[in-house]
Design a protein around this motif. Structure first.
Motif, mmCIF file in Angstrom:
data_model
loop_
_atom_site.group_PDB
_atom_site.id
_atom_site.type_symbol
_atom_site.label_atom_id
_atom_site.label_comp_id
_atom_site.label_asym_id
_atom_site.label_seq_id
_atom_site.Cartn_x
_atom_site.Cartn_y
_atom_site.Cartn_z
ATOM 1 N N ASP A 30 47.252 6.297 35.052
ATOM 2 C CA ASP A 30 46.606 4.998 35.262
ATOM 3 C C ASP A 30 45.396 4.942 34.329
ATOM 4 O O ASP A 30 44.618 5.890 34.275
ATOM 5 C CB ASP A 30 46.167 4.866 36.723
ATOM 6 N N ARG A 32 42.656 3.672 34.599
ATOM 7 C CA ARG A 32 41.376 3.874 35.287
ATOM 8 C C ARG A 32 41.065 5.346 35.510
ATOM 9 O O ARG A 32 39.933 5.685 35.861
ATOM 10 C CB ARG A 32 41.388 3.121 36.622
ATOM 11 N N ASP A 33 42.043 6.215 35.317
ATOM 12 C CA ASP A 33 41.803 7.648 35.497
ATOM 13 C C ASP A 33 41.554 8.387 34.180
ATOM 14 O O ASP A 33 41.304 9.598 34.179
ATOM 15 C CB ASP A 33 43.008 8.289 36.206
ATOM 16 N N GLU A 52 51.172 0.444 32.700
ATOM 17 C CA GLU A 52 50.848 -0.945 32.337
ATOM 18 C C GLU A 52 50.742 -1.163 30.828
ATOM 19 O O GLU A 52 50.646 -2.307 30.392
ATOM 20 C CB GLU A 52 49.536 -1.439 32.956
ATOM 21 N N VAL B 23 35.517 -2.147 41.146
ATOM 22 C CA VAL B 23 36.774 -1.546 40.677
ATOM 23 C C VAL B 23 37.375 -0.672 41.768
ATOM 24 O O VAL B 23 38.572 -0.757 42.075
ATOM 25 C CB VAL B 23 36.534 -0.720 39.391
ATOM 26 N N ARG B 27 41.516 -0.829 43.609
ATOM 27 C CA ARG B 27 42.379 0.089 42.855
ATOM 28 C C ARG B 27 43.862 -0.211 43.054
ATOM 29 O O ARG B 27 44.691 0.186 42.224
ATOM 30 C CB ARG B 27 42.096 1.543 43.266
ATOM 31 N N TRP B 31 45.403 -2.948 36.724
ATOM 32 C CA TRP B 31 44.150 -3.071 35.961
ATOM 33 C C TRP B 31 44.093 -4.390 35.184
ATOM 34 O O TRP B 31 43.076 -5.078 35.187
ATOM 35 C CB TRP B 31 44.049 -1.874 35.027
ATOM 36 N N ARG B 32 45.202 -4.766 34.586
ATOM 37 C CA ARG B 32 45.190 -6.017 33.805
ATOM 38 C C ARG B 32 44.983 -7.222 34.717
ATOM 39 O O ARG B 32 44.262 -8.160 34.356
ATOM 40 C CB ARG B 32 46.480 -6.176 33.000
#
Lengths: 453, 60
Positions: A30, A32-33, A52, B23, B27, B31-32
Protein backbone atom coordinates in the motif's frame (compact mmCIF):
# COMPACT_ATOMS: atom_id res chain seq x y z
CA UNK A 1 23.77 5.05 -20.60
CA UNK A 2 22.35 7.70 -22.95
CA UNK A 3 23.53 8.28 -26.50
CA UNK A 4 25.59 11.17 -25.16
CA UNK A 5 27.34 8.92 -22.63
CA UNK A 6 25.55 10.54 -19.70
CA UNK A 7 24.24 8.21 -16.99
CA UNK A 8 20.53 8.03 -16.24
CA UNK A 9 18.50 7.33 -13.12
CA UNK A 10 18.21 3.71 -14.24
CA UNK A 11 21.98 3.46 -14.69
CA UNK A 12 22.37 4.56 -11.07
CA UNK A 13 19.87 1.94 -9.87
CA UNK A 14 21.92 -0.63 -11.75
CA UNK A 15 25.12 0.55 -10.07
CA UNK A 16 23.48 0.31 -6.65
CA UNK A 17 22.27 -3.21 -7.37
CA UNK A 18 25.70 -4.26 -8.58
CA UNK A 19 27.20 -2.93 -5.33
CA UNK A 20 24.67 -4.87 -3.23
CA UNK A 21 23.09 -1.60 -2.08
CA UNK A 22 19.58 -2.05 -3.51
CA UNK A 23 16.85 -4.02 -1.77
CA UNK A 24 13.99 -5.22 -3.98
CA UNK A 25 10.61 -5.46 -2.24
CA UNK A 26 8.46 -7.77 -4.34
CA UNK A 27 5.26 -8.15 -2.29
CA UNK A 28 2.41 -5.73 -3.09
CA UNK A 29 2.61 -2.61 -0.91
CA UNK A 30 0.00 0.00 0.00
CA UNK A 31 1.48 3.37 -0.97
CA UNK A 32 0.72 4.64 2.55
CA UNK A 33 3.16 2.09 3.97
CA UNK A 34 6.10 2.95 1.75
CA UNK A 35 7.62 5.66 3.99
CA UNK A 36 7.55 3.37 7.01
CA UNK A 37 9.08 0.48 5.12
CA UNK A 38 11.74 2.61 3.49
CA UNK A 39 12.82 3.92 6.89
CA UNK A 40 13.64 0.36 7.99
CA UNK A 41 15.99 -0.67 5.21
CA UNK A 42 19.69 0.12 5.46
CA UNK A 43 19.83 -0.13 1.67
CA UNK A 44 18.15 1.76 -1.11
CA UNK A 45 14.63 0.44 -1.64
CA UNK A 46 12.89 -0.63 -4.83
CA UNK A 47 9.16 -1.41 -4.60
CA UNK A 48 8.12 -3.64 -7.48
CA UNK A 49 4.33 -3.76 -6.92
CA UNK A 50 2.28 -0.87 -5.54
CA UNK A 51 -1.42 -1.39 -4.88
CA UNK A 52 -3.65 1.01 -6.90
CA UNK A 53 -0.67 1.93 -9.10
CA UNK A 54 -0.15 -1.06 -11.42
CA UNK A 55 1.79 0.99 -13.97
CA UNK A 56 4.41 2.17 -11.48
CA UNK A 57 7.35 0.93 -9.51
CA UNK A 58 9.07 3.13 -6.91
CA UNK A 59 12.66 3.65 -5.79
CA UNK A 60 13.81 5.61 -2.76
CA UNK A 61 16.49 6.12 -0.12
CA UNK A 62 18.95 5.98 -2.99
CA UNK A 63 21.60 8.28 -1.54
CA UNK A 64 20.75 8.01 2.15
CA UNK A 65 24.36 7.26 3.02
CA UNK A 66 27.73 8.64 2.06
CA UNK A 67 28.61 5.21 0.67
CA UNK A 68 25.77 5.34 -1.87
CA UNK A 69 26.52 8.97 -2.62
CA UNK A 70 30.08 7.93 -3.47
CA UNK A 71 28.66 5.28 -5.84
CA UNK A 72 26.66 8.02 -7.55
CA UNK A 73 29.71 10.23 -7.81
CA UNK A 74 32.04 7.45 -8.93
CA UNK A 75 34.45 8.43 -6.15
CA UNK A 76 35.60 7.43 -2.67
CA UNK A 77 33.54 8.57 0.31
CA UNK A 78 36.10 11.20 1.39
CA UNK A 79 36.51 12.45 -2.17
CA UNK A 80 32.90 13.30 -3.08
CA UNK A 81 33.45 17.04 -2.57
CA UNK A 82 36.57 17.07 -4.71
CA UNK A 83 34.85 14.95 -7.38
CA UNK A 84 31.99 17.40 -7.39
CA UNK A 85 34.40 20.33 -7.68
CA UNK A 86 36.19 18.73 -10.64
CA UNK A 87 32.87 18.41 -12.43
CA UNK A 88 31.93 21.98 -11.66
CA UNK A 89 35.20 23.20 -13.20
CA UNK A 90 34.46 21.72 -16.64
CA UNK A 91 30.90 22.62 -17.64
CA UNK A 92 29.55 20.87 -20.73
CA UNK A 93 26.67 22.45 -22.63
CA UNK A 94 23.54 20.34 -23.20
CA UNK A 95 22.40 19.09 -26.57
CA UNK A 96 18.88 19.05 -28.04
CA UNK A 97 17.40 15.79 -29.28
CA UNK A 98 14.16 15.22 -31.18
CA UNK A 99 12.61 12.76 -28.75
CA UNK A 100 13.30 11.00 -25.50
CA UNK A 101 12.01 8.27 -23.22
CA UNK A 102 10.60 10.81 -20.76
CA UNK A 103 7.79 11.43 -23.30
CA UNK A 104 6.94 7.84 -24.21
CA UNK A 105 3.57 8.31 -22.45
CA UNK A 106 1.69 11.64 -22.45
CA UNK A 107 -1.33 12.62 -20.30
CA UNK A 108 -3.16 15.88 -20.99
CA UNK A 109 -6.59 17.27 -20.10
CA UNK A 110 -8.46 15.23 -17.49
CA UNK A 111 -5.84 12.50 -17.70
CA UNK A 112 -3.24 14.92 -16.33
CA UNK A 113 -4.02 13.98 -12.75
CA UNK A 114 -1.54 14.15 -9.86
CA UNK A 115 -3.23 11.25 -8.08
CA UNK A 116 -1.81 9.01 -10.82
CA UNK A 117 1.57 9.24 -9.08
CA UNK A 118 2.42 7.00 -6.12
CA UNK A 119 3.68 9.44 -3.51
CA UNK A 120 2.86 8.75 0.13
CA UNK A 121 2.69 10.79 3.30
CA UNK A 122 6.30 10.98 4.44
CA UNK A 123 6.22 12.15 8.07
CA UNK A 124 3.96 12.79 11.05
CA UNK A 125 2.99 16.48 11.07
CA UNK A 126 3.46 16.89 7.29
CA UNK A 127 0.60 18.90 5.80
CA UNK A 128 0.07 16.30 3.07
CA UNK A 129 1.91 13.99 0.70
CA UNK A 130 4.48 15.77 -1.39
CA UNK A 131 6.75 15.26 -4.35
CA UNK A 132 10.42 15.65 -3.40
CA UNK A 133 13.53 14.88 -5.42
CA UNK A 134 12.46 17.34 -8.08
CA UNK A 135 14.56 18.85 -10.85
CA UNK A 136 12.53 21.97 -11.66
CA UNK A 137 13.18 23.88 -14.89
CA UNK A 138 12.13 27.48 -15.43
CA UNK A 139 13.09 30.27 -17.80
CA UNK A 140 13.30 34.07 -17.57
CA UNK A 141 13.34 36.16 -20.76
CA UNK A 142 16.42 38.09 -19.57
CA UNK A 143 18.28 35.62 -17.39
CA UNK A 144 17.71 32.34 -19.23
CA UNK A 145 17.17 28.83 -17.97
CA UNK A 146 17.32 27.84 -14.33
CA UNK A 147 17.11 24.48 -12.63
CA UNK A 148 16.48 24.00 -8.93
CA UNK A 149 14.93 21.51 -6.55
CA UNK A 150 11.73 22.35 -4.69
CA UNK A 151 9.19 20.24 -2.85
CA UNK A 152 5.58 20.28 -3.96
CA UNK A 153 2.76 19.30 -1.61
CA UNK A 154 -0.45 17.85 -3.00
CA UNK A 155 -3.53 20.09 -3.01
CA UNK A 156 -5.83 18.79 -5.77
CA UNK A 157 -5.47 16.48 -8.79
CA UNK A 158 -4.37 19.58 -10.74
CA UNK A 159 -2.50 21.60 -8.10
CA UNK A 160 0.36 21.45 -5.65
CA UNK A 161 2.10 24.04 -3.56
CA UNK A 162 5.77 24.71 -4.25
CA UNK A 163 8.25 25.45 -1.48
CA UNK A 164 9.68 28.78 -2.63
CA UNK A 165 10.27 30.40 0.75
CA UNK A 166 14.08 30.45 0.49
CA UNK A 167 16.13 32.72 -1.77
CA UNK A 168 16.76 31.12 -5.16
CA UNK A 169 17.00 32.04 -8.80
CA UNK A 170 13.59 30.54 -9.48
CA UNK A 171 12.08 32.55 -6.66
CA UNK A 172 13.58 35.60 -8.38
CA UNK A 173 12.12 34.50 -11.73
CA UNK A 174 8.74 33.96 -10.13
CA UNK A 175 8.83 37.41 -8.51
CA UNK A 176 9.63 38.97 -11.89
CA UNK A 177 6.70 37.17 -13.52
CA UNK A 178 4.47 38.07 -10.58
CA UNK A 179 5.39 41.75 -10.94
CA UNK A 180 3.99 41.57 -14.49
CA UNK A 181 0.90 39.68 -13.31
CA UNK A 182 1.95 36.62 -15.35
CA UNK A 183 2.34 32.94 -14.46
CA UNK A 184 5.78 31.33 -14.59
CA UNK A 185 5.97 28.16 -16.67
CA UNK A 186 7.88 25.32 -15.08
CA UNK A 187 8.66 21.68 -15.83
CA UNK A 188 9.17 19.33 -12.90
CA UNK A 189 11.38 16.33 -13.66
CA UNK A 190 11.43 13.38 -11.27
CA UNK A 191 13.77 10.42 -11.53
CA UNK A 192 17.03 11.90 -12.75
CA UNK A 193 20.58 10.83 -11.86
CA UNK A 194 21.91 12.13 -8.48
CA UNK A 195 24.53 14.15 -10.36
CA UNK A 196 21.67 16.01 -12.04
CA UNK A 197 20.18 16.60 -8.60
CA UNK A 198 23.53 17.96 -7.39
CA UNK A 199 23.61 20.38 -10.32
CA UNK A 200 20.07 21.51 -9.48
CA UNK A 201 20.96 22.17 -5.86
CA UNK A 202 24.26 23.93 -6.66
CA UNK A 203 23.97 27.69 -6.25
CA UNK A 204 25.35 28.60 -9.65
CA UNK A 205 25.67 32.21 -10.83
CA UNK A 206 22.33 33.23 -12.31
CA UNK A 207 23.72 33.37 -15.85
CA UNK A 208 25.15 29.84 -15.72
CA UNK A 209 22.95 26.95 -16.80
CA UNK A 210 22.66 24.09 -14.34
CA UNK A 211 22.45 21.85 -17.41
CA UNK A 212 26.07 22.68 -18.20
CA UNK A 213 26.98 21.93 -14.59
CA UNK A 214 25.22 18.56 -14.79
CA UNK A 215 27.11 17.88 -18.02
CA UNK A 216 30.38 18.65 -16.24
CA UNK A 217 29.56 16.32 -13.36
CA UNK A 218 28.75 13.53 -15.83
CA UNK A 219 31.59 14.30 -18.22
CA UNK A 220 28.97 14.15 -20.99
CA UNK A 221 26.24 16.49 -22.20
CA UNK A 222 22.67 16.31 -20.95
CA UNK A 223 20.29 15.50 -23.82
CA UNK A 224 17.20 17.71 -23.79
CA UNK A 225 13.77 17.44 -25.37
CA UNK A 226 11.18 20.16 -25.79
CA UNK A 227 8.20 19.99 -23.47
CA UNK A 228 4.73 19.31 -24.86
CA UNK A 229 2.79 22.24 -23.38
CA UNK A 230 5.32 24.76 -22.02
CA UNK A 231 8.26 26.56 -23.63
CA UNK A 232 10.94 24.64 -21.75
CA UNK A 233 13.40 21.82 -22.32
CA UNK A 234 13.88 18.85 -20.00
CA UNK A 235 16.33 15.93 -19.70
CA UNK A 236 15.29 13.27 -22.18
CA UNK A 237 16.21 10.47 -19.77
CA UNK A 238 13.96 11.59 -16.86
CA UNK A 239 11.44 9.09 -15.58
CA UNK A 240 8.61 11.60 -15.23
CA UNK A 241 7.88 15.23 -16.14
CA UNK A 242 5.09 17.48 -14.84
CA UNK A 243 4.47 20.48 -17.08
CA UNK A 244 2.56 23.49 -15.83
CA UNK A 245 2.82 26.95 -14.35
CA UNK A 246 3.13 28.82 -11.08
CA UNK A 247 0.04 30.96 -10.67
CA UNK A 248 0.60 34.73 -10.19
CA UNK A 249 -0.83 34.75 -6.68
CA UNK A 250 2.35 35.28 -4.66
CA UNK A 251 3.04 33.60 -1.36
CA UNK A 252 -0.60 33.16 -0.36
CA UNK A 253 -1.30 29.40 -0.13
CA UNK A 254 -0.66 27.42 3.04
CA UNK A 255 1.78 24.56 2.54
CA UNK A 256 3.64 22.22 4.85
CA UNK A 257 4.88 21.50 7.35
CA UNK A 258 7.42 19.31 5.61
CA UNK A 259 9.88 17.06 7.38
CA UNK A 260 12.86 19.29 6.68
CA UNK A 261 16.43 18.47 5.73
CA UNK A 262 17.34 20.13 9.01
CA UNK A 263 16.04 16.84 10.51
CA UNK A 264 13.15 18.58 12.28
CA UNK A 265 9.49 19.05 11.42
CA UNK A 266 9.00 22.45 9.93
CA UNK A 267 6.19 24.97 10.19
CA UNK A 268 3.28 25.91 7.94
CA UNK A 269 4.58 28.07 5.09
CA UNK A 270 2.99 30.43 2.61
CA UNK A 271 3.81 29.59 -0.97
CA UNK A 272 2.64 29.91 -4.58
CA UNK A 273 0.53 27.25 -6.32
CA UNK A 274 1.61 25.05 -9.24
CA UNK A 275 -1.12 24.28 -11.80
CA UNK A 276 -0.56 21.08 -13.82
CA UNK A 277 -1.03 21.03 -17.60
CA UNK A 278 0.52 17.77 -18.70
CA UNK A 279 2.24 14.64 -17.40
CA UNK A 280 4.78 12.78 -19.49
CA UNK A 281 6.72 9.69 -18.47
CA UNK A 282 8.57 6.61 -19.61
CA UNK A 283 6.91 3.31 -20.30
CA UNK A 284 7.11 1.24 -17.11
CA UNK A 285 8.02 4.38 -15.13
CA UNK A 286 9.89 4.38 -11.83
CA UNK A 287 8.77 6.99 -9.31
CA UNK A 288 11.64 8.43 -7.26
CA UNK A 289 10.74 9.05 -3.63
CA UNK A 290 13.46 11.15 -2.04
CA UNK A 291 13.88 10.09 1.59
CA UNK A 292 13.96 13.11 3.85
CA UNK A 293 16.12 14.13 5.55
CA UNK A 294 18.95 11.76 4.71
CA UNK A 295 19.03 11.91 0.94
CA UNK A 296 18.71 15.66 0.99
CA UNK A 297 21.53 15.97 3.53
CA UNK A 298 23.89 13.68 1.67
CA UNK A 299 23.09 15.36 -1.64
CA UNK A 300 23.82 18.72 -0.04
CA UNK A 301 27.22 17.69 1.34
CA UNK A 302 29.29 17.44 -1.88
CA UNK A 303 27.88 20.69 -3.22
CA UNK A 304 28.70 22.49 0.03
CA UNK A 305 32.14 20.88 0.14
CA UNK A 306 32.87 21.78 -3.49
CA UNK A 307 31.75 25.36 -2.91
CA UNK A 308 34.04 25.47 0.13
CA UNK A 309 37.00 24.19 -1.87
CA UNK A 310 36.36 26.80 -4.55
CA UNK A 311 36.03 29.59 -1.97
CA UNK A 312 39.37 28.58 -0.43
CA UNK A 313 41.14 28.52 -3.78
CA UNK A 314 39.73 31.94 -4.72
CA UNK A 315 41.11 33.17 -1.39
CA UNK A 316 44.53 31.71 -2.40
CA UNK A 317 44.41 29.19 0.44
CA UNK A 318 45.47 25.60 -0.26
CA UNK A 319 42.86 23.14 1.04
CA UNK A 320 43.87 19.63 2.13
CA UNK A 321 40.53 18.15 3.23
CA UNK A 322 37.00 19.36 3.67
CA UNK A 323 33.84 17.99 5.24
CA UNK A 324 30.24 19.15 5.49
CA UNK A 325 29.12 17.06 8.49
CA UNK A 326 25.74 15.36 8.38
CA UNK A 327 25.10 16.84 11.84
CA UNK A 328 25.05 20.19 10.07
CA UNK A 329 22.83 18.55 7.43
CA UNK A 330 25.60 18.77 4.84
CA UNK A 331 24.72 22.42 4.52
CA UNK A 332 25.20 24.65 7.57
CA UNK A 333 28.71 23.60 8.69
CA UNK A 334 32.08 23.20 7.06
CA UNK A 335 35.30 21.83 8.53
CA UNK A 336 38.48 22.16 6.51
CA UNK A 337 42.19 21.57 6.92
CA UNK A 338 44.66 23.74 5.03
CA UNK A 339 48.35 24.15 4.33
CA UNK A 340 48.65 27.38 6.22
CA UNK A 341 50.82 30.41 5.67
CA UNK A 342 50.67 33.31 8.16
CA UNK A 343 47.21 34.86 8.28
CA UNK A 344 45.54 32.20 6.18
CA UNK A 345 43.66 30.63 9.06
CA UNK A 346 41.50 33.76 9.25
CA UNK A 347 41.33 34.12 5.46
CA UNK A 348 40.10 30.54 5.20
CA UNK A 349 37.46 31.09 7.86
CA UNK A 350 36.14 34.17 6.05
CA UNK A 351 36.19 32.39 2.69
CA UNK A 352 34.21 29.42 4.01
CA UNK A 353 31.71 31.65 5.80
CA UNK A 354 30.93 33.23 2.42
CA UNK A 355 29.51 29.92 1.15
CA UNK A 356 25.71 30.03 0.82
CA UNK A 357 24.06 29.66 4.23
CA UNK A 358 27.02 27.98 5.94
CA UNK A 359 26.89 29.39 9.47
CA UNK A 360 29.61 27.49 11.36
CA UNK A 361 33.15 26.92 10.15
CA UNK A 362 36.26 25.33 11.65
CA UNK A 363 39.66 25.56 9.97
CA UNK A 364 42.63 23.46 11.06
CA UNK A 365 46.19 22.80 9.94
CA UNK A 366 46.89 19.84 7.69
CA UNK A 367 48.22 17.66 10.55
CA UNK A 368 44.66 17.36 11.90
CA UNK A 369 42.36 14.57 10.67
CA UNK A 370 39.12 16.51 10.29
CA UNK A 371 37.16 13.25 9.92
CA UNK A 372 38.20 12.31 13.49
CA UNK A 373 36.08 14.27 16.02
CA UNK A 374 38.64 13.76 18.82
CA UNK A 375 41.47 15.13 16.71
CA UNK A 376 39.30 18.09 15.79
CA UNK A 377 38.42 18.76 19.42
CA UNK A 378 42.10 18.59 20.33
CA UNK A 379 42.92 21.27 17.77
CA UNK A 380 40.14 23.50 19.04
CA UNK A 381 41.29 23.03 22.62
CA UNK A 382 44.94 23.87 22.18
CA UNK A 383 45.10 26.09 19.11
CA UNK A 384 42.19 28.41 19.82
CA UNK A 385 41.92 31.47 22.01
CA UNK A 386 38.28 32.46 21.80
CA UNK A 387 38.91 36.21 22.07
CA UNK A 388 41.09 36.26 18.97
CA UNK A 389 40.35 33.13 16.94
CA UNK A 390 36.55 33.17 16.82
CA UNK A 391 34.97 35.37 14.15
CA UNK A 392 31.29 36.29 14.48
CA UNK A 393 29.32 38.05 11.73
CA UNK A 394 25.78 39.37 11.91
CA UNK A 395 23.09 39.83 9.28
CA UNK A 396 24.23 37.27 6.68
CA UNK A 397 21.82 35.33 4.45
CA UNK A 398 19.90 32.71 6.38
CA UNK A 399 17.35 30.00 5.86
CA UNK A 400 13.81 29.85 7.22
CA UNK A 401 14.00 26.34 8.59
CA UNK A 402 16.62 27.24 11.19
CA UNK A 403 14.38 27.91 14.24
CA UNK A 404 17.05 30.02 15.94
CA UNK A 405 16.55 32.85 13.43
CA UNK A 406 12.86 33.28 14.36
CA UNK A 407 11.58 33.43 10.80
CA UNK A 408 7.98 33.57 12.05
CA UNK A 409 8.61 37.23 12.88
CA UNK A 410 9.14 38.07 9.20
CA UNK A 411 5.63 37.71 7.81
CA UNK A 412 4.61 36.11 4.51
CA UNK A 413 7.41 35.94 1.94
CA UNK A 414 9.99 37.59 4.22
CA UNK A 415 13.64 36.54 3.96
CA UNK A 416 15.67 35.86 7.10
CA UNK A 417 19.25 36.73 8.04
CA UNK A 418 21.58 34.80 10.29
CA UNK A 419 24.70 35.21 12.40
CA UNK A 420 27.77 33.22 11.34
CA UNK A 421 30.69 31.96 13.37
CA UNK A 422 34.09 30.73 12.32
CA UNK A 423 36.84 29.19 14.44
CA UNK A 424 40.46 29.44 13.36
CA UNK A 425 41.89 26.29 14.95
CA UNK A 426 45.23 26.55 13.21
CA UNK A 427 48.45 27.04 15.16
CA UNK A 428 48.46 30.72 16.12
CA UNK A 429 51.06 32.99 14.58
CA UNK A 430 53.97 33.40 16.99
CA UNK A 431 53.47 30.05 18.73
CA UNK A 432 56.32 27.65 17.87
CA UNK A 433 55.18 24.46 16.15
CA UNK A 434 57.41 22.41 18.46
CA UNK A 435 54.98 23.16 21.29
CA UNK A 436 52.48 20.93 19.47
CA UNK A 437 54.73 17.92 19.18
CA UNK A 438 52.37 14.97 19.80
CA UNK A 439 53.49 12.38 22.34
CA UNK A 440 54.52 9.03 20.93
CA UNK A 441 54.86 5.78 22.85
CA UNK A 442 58.40 4.53 23.33
CA UNK A 443 59.15 1.28 21.52
CA UNK A 444 55.75 0.79 19.91
CA UNK A 445 57.22 -0.11 16.53
CA UNK A 446 59.59 -2.76 17.96
CA UNK A 447 57.10 -5.03 19.71
CA UNK A 448 53.81 -6.69 18.78
CA UNK A 449 51.16 -7.37 21.39
CA UNK A 450 50.00 -10.58 19.72
CA UNK A 451 53.44 -12.08 20.32
CA UNK A 452 52.67 -11.92 24.06
CA UNK A 453 49.13 -13.33 24.04
CA UNK B 1 -19.16 17.30 -2.98
CA UNK B 2 -18.47 13.57 -2.65
CA UNK B 3 -19.68 11.69 0.46
CA UNK B 4 -16.09 11.21 1.61
CA UNK B 5 -15.29 14.92 1.24
CA UNK B 6 -18.42 15.75 3.23
CA UNK B 7 -17.31 13.34 5.96
CA UNK B 8 -13.80 14.76 6.07
CA UNK B 9 -15.13 18.29 6.37
CA UNK B 10 -17.49 17.30 9.18
CA UNK B 11 -14.65 15.65 11.10
CA UNK B 12 -12.36 18.65 10.70
CA UNK B 13 -15.18 21.02 11.65
CA UNK B 14 -15.72 19.00 14.82
CA UNK B 15 -12.03 19.04 15.70
CA UNK B 16 -9.00 20.59 13.96
CA UNK B 17 -6.63 17.77 12.98
CA UNK B 18 -3.19 16.98 11.64
CA UNK B 19 -3.15 15.49 8.16
CA UNK B 20 -1.71 12.19 9.40
CA UNK B 21 -4.60 11.83 11.86
CA UNK B 22 -7.06 12.27 9.01
CA UNK B 23 -5.21 9.71 6.88
CA UNK B 24 -5.15 7.21 9.73
CA UNK B 25 -8.90 7.55 10.26
CA UNK B 26 -9.55 6.62 6.62
CA UNK B 27 -7.07 3.85 5.90
CA UNK B 28 -9.92 1.66 4.62
CA UNK B 29 -10.47 4.05 1.72
CA UNK B 30 -8.21 3.66 -1.33
CA UNK B 31 -5.49 6.31 -1.32
CA UNK B 32 -6.53 7.82 -4.64
CA UNK B 33 -10.14 8.11 -3.48
CA UNK B 34 -8.92 9.85 -0.34
CA UNK B 35 -6.77 12.25 -2.36
CA UNK B 36 -9.68 13.14 -4.66
CA UNK B 37 -11.88 13.95 -1.67
CA UNK B 38 -9.11 15.98 -0.06
CA UNK B 39 -8.69 17.83 -3.35
CA UNK B 40 -12.36 18.75 -3.32
CA UNK B 41 -11.96 20.48 0.04
CA UNK B 42 -8.85 22.34 -1.04
CA UNK B 43 -10.27 23.38 -4.41
CA UNK B 44 -13.30 24.84 -2.65
CA UNK B 45 -11.08 26.71 -0.15
CA UNK B 46 -12.83 25.04 2.76
CA UNK B 47 -9.68 24.53 4.84
CA UNK B 48 -7.22 26.74 6.64
CA UNK B 49 -4.56 26.15 9.30
CA UNK B 50 -4.03 26.93 12.95
CA UNK B 51 -0.72 27.76 14.64
CA UNK B 52 0.06 24.09 15.24
CA UNK B 53 -0.43 23.12 11.60
CA UNK B 54 -3.82 21.51 12.19
CA UNK B 55 -6.35 21.71 9.38
CA UNK B 56 -9.31 23.84 10.38
CA UNK B 57 -12.62 24.22 8.55
CA UNK B 58 -13.23 27.70 7.16
CA UNK B 59 -16.36 29.33 8.55
CA UNK B 60 -18.57 30.47 5.68
Amino acid sequence: MNNTGKQSFRDFLGALEEAGELLRIRKPVDVRDISGLMAQTPKAAFFETIKEYPDWTLAGALVSSRKRLAIAMGSTENDVGAACERGLMRPIEPVMVASGPCQEVVHTGEAADLTRLPYPLMHLFDGGPYIGGTFVVSKDPDYGVNVGSYRMMYRTPKETGIDLVSPSDMRFYYQRALDKGKPLEIAVCIGVHPKDMLAASYKAPINQSEYSIAGGLHGAPVALVKCKTVDLEVPADAELVLEGELLPIGWTADEGPFGEFSQISGDVKWNPIFRLKCITHRKNPIFYLLQMPWENDWLAAPVTEAAGLQALRIASVEPVAIRAPVGGCGYWSLVASIKKRPGEGKNAVLALLSVAEVKHVIVTDDDIDIHNPDDLEWAMTFRVQADRDVIILSGARGKHIDPSIKSWELGKGGLPTTAKMGIDATIPEGVPKKLYRRIKTYGKDRVKLEDYL
Amino acid sequence: MSPLATTLLAEITARPQQFDEIVDAHRAVPWRTFLYAWGELRAADLLTRDDDGNFVAVRK
